[in-house]
Motif scaffolding. Structure first.
Motif, PDB file in Angstrom:
ATOM      1  N   LEU A 148       0.827  -1.207   0.000  1.00 50.01           N
ATOM      2  CA  LEU A 148       0.000   0.000   0.000  1.00 50.01           C
ATOM      3  C   LEU A 148       0.861   1.256   0.000  1.00 50.01           C
ATOM      4  CD1 LEU A 148      -2.796  -1.125   2.474  1.00 50.01           C
ATOM      5  CD2 LEU A 148      -3.036  -0.727   0.020  1.00 50.01           C
ATOM      6  N   GLY A 149       2.017   1.210   0.630  1.00 49.31           N
ATOM      7  CA  GLY A 149       2.943   2.341   0.587  1.00 49.31           C
ATOM      8  C   GLY A 149       3.401   2.622  -0.836  1.00 49.31           C
ATOM      9  N   TYR A 150       3.723   1.566  -1.572  1.00 52.38           N
ATOM     10  CA  TYR A 150       4.118   1.736  -2.971  1.00 52.38           C
ATOM     11  C   TYR A 150       2.950   2.277  -3.796  1.00 52.38           C
ATOM     12  CZ  TYR A 150       8.177  -1.056  -1.645  1.00 52.38           C
ATOM     13  OH  TYR A 150       9.305  -1.523  -1.036  1.00 52.38           O
ATOM     14  N   VAL A 151       1.745   1.765  -3.538  1.00 52.41           N
ATOM     15  CA  VAL A 151       0.559   2.243  -4.250  1.00 52.41           C
ATOM     16  C   VAL A 151       0.366   3.737  -4.000  1.00 52.41           C
ATOM     17  CG1 VAL A 151      -1.979   2.126  -4.289  1.00 52.41           C
ATOM     18  CG2 VAL A 151      -0.624   0.024  -4.364  1.00 52.41           C
ATOM     19  N   MET A 152       0.493   4.163  -2.733  1.00 59.26           N
ATOM     20  CA  MET A 152       0.329   5.585  -2.417  1.00 59.26           C
ATOM     21  C   MET A 152       1.337   6.435  -3.169  1.00 59.26           C
ATOM     22  SD  MET A 152      -0.589   5.863   1.631  1.00 59.26           S
ATOM     23  CE  MET A 152       0.701   4.804   2.219  1.00 59.26           C
ATOM     24  N   ILE A 153       2.596   6.040  -3.149  1.00 56.25           N
ATOM     25  CA  ILE A 153       3.642   6.829  -3.809  1.00 56.25           C
ATOM     26  C   ILE A 153       3.387   6.905  -5.314  1.00 56.25           C
ATOM     27  CG2 ILE A 153       6.092   6.855  -4.431  1.00 56.25           C
ATOM     28  CD1 ILE A 153       6.630   5.717  -1.594  1.00 56.25           C
ATOM     29  N   ILE A 154       3.115   5.779  -5.931  1.00 59.19           N
ATOM     30  CA  ILE A 154       2.913   5.748  -7.384  1.00 59.19           C
ATOM     31  C   ILE A 154       1.717   6.602  -7.783  1.00 59.19           C
ATOM     32  CG2 ILE A 154       2.217   4.246  -9.299  1.00 59.19           C
ATOM     33  CD1 ILE A 154       4.016   2.067  -7.952  1.00 59.19           C
ATOM     34  N   PHE A 155       0.591   6.448  -7.088  1.00 58.97           N
ATOM     35  CA  PHE A 155      -0.604   7.193  -7.480  1.00 58.97           C
ATOM     36  C   PHE A 155      -0.501   8.681  -7.145  1.00 58.97           C
ATOM     37  CE2 PHE A 155      -2.251   3.007  -8.159  1.00 58.97           C
ATOM     38  CZ  PHE A 155      -3.101   3.189  -9.248  1.00 58.97           C
ATOM     39  N   MET A 156       0.249   9.032  -6.107  1.00 60.29           N
ATOM     40  CA  MET A 156       0.455  10.458  -5.836  1.00 60.29           C
ATOM     41  C   MET A 156       1.354  11.073  -6.907  1.00 60.29           C
ATOM     42  SD  MET A 156      -1.450  11.292  -3.366  1.00 60.29           S
ATOM     43  CE  MET A 156      -0.900  12.841  -2.716  1.00 60.29           C
ATOM     44  N   LEU A 157       2.358  10.353  -7.366  1.00 58.94           N
ATOM     45  CA  LEU A 157       3.208  10.854  -8.447  1.00 58.94           C
ATOM     46  C   LEU A 157       2.419  10.982  -9.751  1.00 58.94           C
ATOM     47  CD1 LEU A 157       6.555   8.941  -7.777  1.00 58.94           C
ATOM     48  CD2 LEU A 157       6.083  11.381  -7.421  1.00 58.94           C
ATOM     49  N   LEU A 158       1.565  10.001 -10.036  1.00 59.59           N
ATOM     50  CA  LEU A 158       0.722  10.096 -11.220  1.00 59.59           C
ATOM     51  C   LEU A 158      -0.249  11.272 -11.120  1.00 59.59           C
ATOM     52  CD1 LEU A 158      -0.063   6.312 -11.859  1.00 59.59           C
ATOM     53  CD2 LEU A 158       1.349   7.831 -13.272  1.00 59.59           C
ATOM     54  N   MET A 159      -0.785  11.497  -9.916  1.00 60.39           N
ATOM     55  CA  MET A 159      -1.681  12.632  -9.712  1.00 60.39           C
ATOM     56  C   MET A 159      -0.931  13.941  -9.937  1.00 60.39           C
ATOM     57  SD  MET A 159      -3.381  14.236  -6.336  1.00 60.39           S
ATOM     58  CE  MET A 159      -1.782  14.883  -5.988  1.00 60.39           C
ATOM     59  N   LEU A 160       0.291  14.013  -9.426  1.00 62.26           N
ATOM     60  CA  LEU A 160       1.097  15.213  -9.622  1.00 62.26           C
ATOM     61  C   LEU A 160       1.349  15.455 -11.111  1.00 62.26           C
ATOM     62  CD1 LEU A 160       2.714  17.490  -8.280  1.00 62.26           C
ATOM     63  CD2 LEU A 160       4.666  15.940  -8.234  1.00 62.26           C
ATOM     64  N   ALA A 161       1.660  14.397 -11.848  1.00 66.98           N
ATOM     65  CA  ALA A 161       1.856  14.531 -13.292  1.00 66.98           C
ATOM     66  C   ALA A 161       0.571  15.000 -13.974  1.00 66.98           C
ATOM     67  CB  ALA A 161       2.323  13.197 -13.882  1.00 66.98           C
ATOM     68  N   ALA A 162      -0.573  14.474 -13.559  1.00 65.66           N
ATOM     69  CA  ALA A 162      -1.853  14.904 -14.136  1.00 65.66           C
ATOM     70  C   ALA A 162      -2.130  16.372 -13.822  1.00 65.66           C
ATOM     71  CB  ALA A 162      -2.987  14.024 -13.620  1.00 65.66           C
ATOM     72  N   LEU A 163      -1.796  16.821 -12.621  1.00 73.30           N
ATOM     73  CA  LEU A 163      -2.009  18.225 -12.267  1.00 73.30           C
ATOM     74  C   LEU A 163      -1.076  19.140 -13.056  1.00 73.30           C
ATOM     75  CD1 LEU A 163      -2.592  18.000  -8.412  1.00 73.30           C
ATOM     76  CD2 LEU A 163      -4.275  18.473 -10.200  1.00 73.30           C
ATOM     77  N   ILE A 164       0.149  18.709 -13.275  1.00 72.66           N
ATOM     78  CA  ILE A 164       1.072  19.501 -14.103  1.00 72.66           C
ATOM     79  C   ILE A 164       0.528  19.583 -15.534  1.00 72.66           C
ATOM     80  CG2 ILE A 164       3.383  19.518 -15.135  1.00 72.66           C
ATOM     81  CD1 ILE A 164       4.384  18.359 -12.426  1.00 72.66           C
ATOM     82  N   TRP A 165       0.065  18.452 -16.035  1.00 67.48           N
ATOM     83  CA  TRP A 165      -0.522  18.430 -17.373  1.00 67.48           C
ATOM     84  C   TRP A 165      -1.741  19.346 -17.441  1.00 67.48           C
ATOM     85  CZ3 TRP A 165       0.486  17.872 -22.131  1.00 67.48           C
ATOM     86  CH2 TRP A 165      -0.491  17.586 -23.080  1.00 67.48           C
ATOM     87  N   LEU A 166      -2.556  19.347 -16.414  1.00 75.70           N
ATOM     88  CA  LEU A 166      -3.730  20.223 -16.353  1.00 75.70           C
ATOM     89  C   LEU A 166      -3.313  21.688 -16.374  1.00 75.70           C
ATOM     90  CD1 LEU A 166      -6.824  20.555 -15.943  1.00 75.70           C
ATOM     91  CD2 LEU A 166      -6.357  20.539 -13.481  1.00 75.70           C
ATOM     92  N   SER A 167      -2.276  22.024 -15.614  1.00 73.41           N
ATOM     93  CA  SER A 167      -1.832  23.422 -15.589  1.00 73.41           C
ATOM     94  C   SER A 167      -1.272  23.844 -16.946  1.00 73.41           C
ATOM     95  CB  SER A 167      -0.814  23.644 -14.481  1.00 73.41           C
ATOM     96  OG  SER A 167       0.395  22.996 -14.775  1.00 73.41           O
TER      97      SER A 167
END
Length: 185
Positions: free
Chosen positions: A59-78
């Protein structure tokens, strides 16, 4: 013994088991041997702890991976909104994607928190000891202090930290979009 009511309830219902230190304290309090308390449940306890540690790691790995993907999506959105001047309705799928990725990470975080609560882990040192399969020392000053904090105060603290993190994220996002706009514009 510095354990919560939920922890004792979990012991009684067979969801979790006391650690060695708690078993020793219980044997002293009730004037019985540790053997009579555990009644052959050592293998079951070990399996439960091993399973929960593996689950926490995944679950720790899942959290890190999905938070990084979310960050990439937010950068893409901006980039979509500021650098390319897309209309808001065209950028909505990216915002929804970022929200879904964040939701998955938060689901994993909630699951980890439940495991921590089930095993009465409140300090970082306790979590690390549990993670590495070492004995958990719950008789520390920090652990005693944390266990004495009322639940409502922990909720207020979590909300405050969440708001602070959101403010920092907004600030970083704004300046990140400005930098992306300057680089791409």
């Amino acid at each position: 013994m510095y354990v919560s009511r939920q922890t004792i309830s979990s012991w009684e219902n067979g969801k979790t088991y006391p650690d060695v230190q708690s078993l020793l304290l219980l044997s002293e309090i009730f004037d019985v041997t540790v053997d009579s308390l555990i009644k052959g449940d050592v293998d079951t306890m070990t399996e439960t702890i091993d399973r929960d540690v593996k689950t926490m790691k995944r679950l720790g790995y899942v959290m890190i991976i999905f938070m990084l993907l979310m960050l990439a999506a937010l950068i893409w959105l901006s980039v979509q909104l500021s650098a390319w001047d897309w209309p808001l309705e065209q950028a909505v799928p990216t915002a929804v994607l970022a929200f879904v990725l964040w939701g998955i990470a938060m689901f994993a975080a909630t699951w980890v928190d439940r495991i921590k609560r089930d095993h009465d882990l409140v300090t970082y040192d306790e979590i690390l000891a549990y993670w590495h399969g070492e004995p958990v020392d719950r008789d520390t000053e920090k652990g005693r202090r944390e266990r004495l904090i009322p639940r409502w105060m922990k909720v207020v603290r979590a909300i405050g930290l969440g708001l602070l993190a959101a403010a920092i994220g907004a600030f970083v996002g704004y300046w990140g979009a400005s930098i992306a706009n300057a680089l791409l514009g």
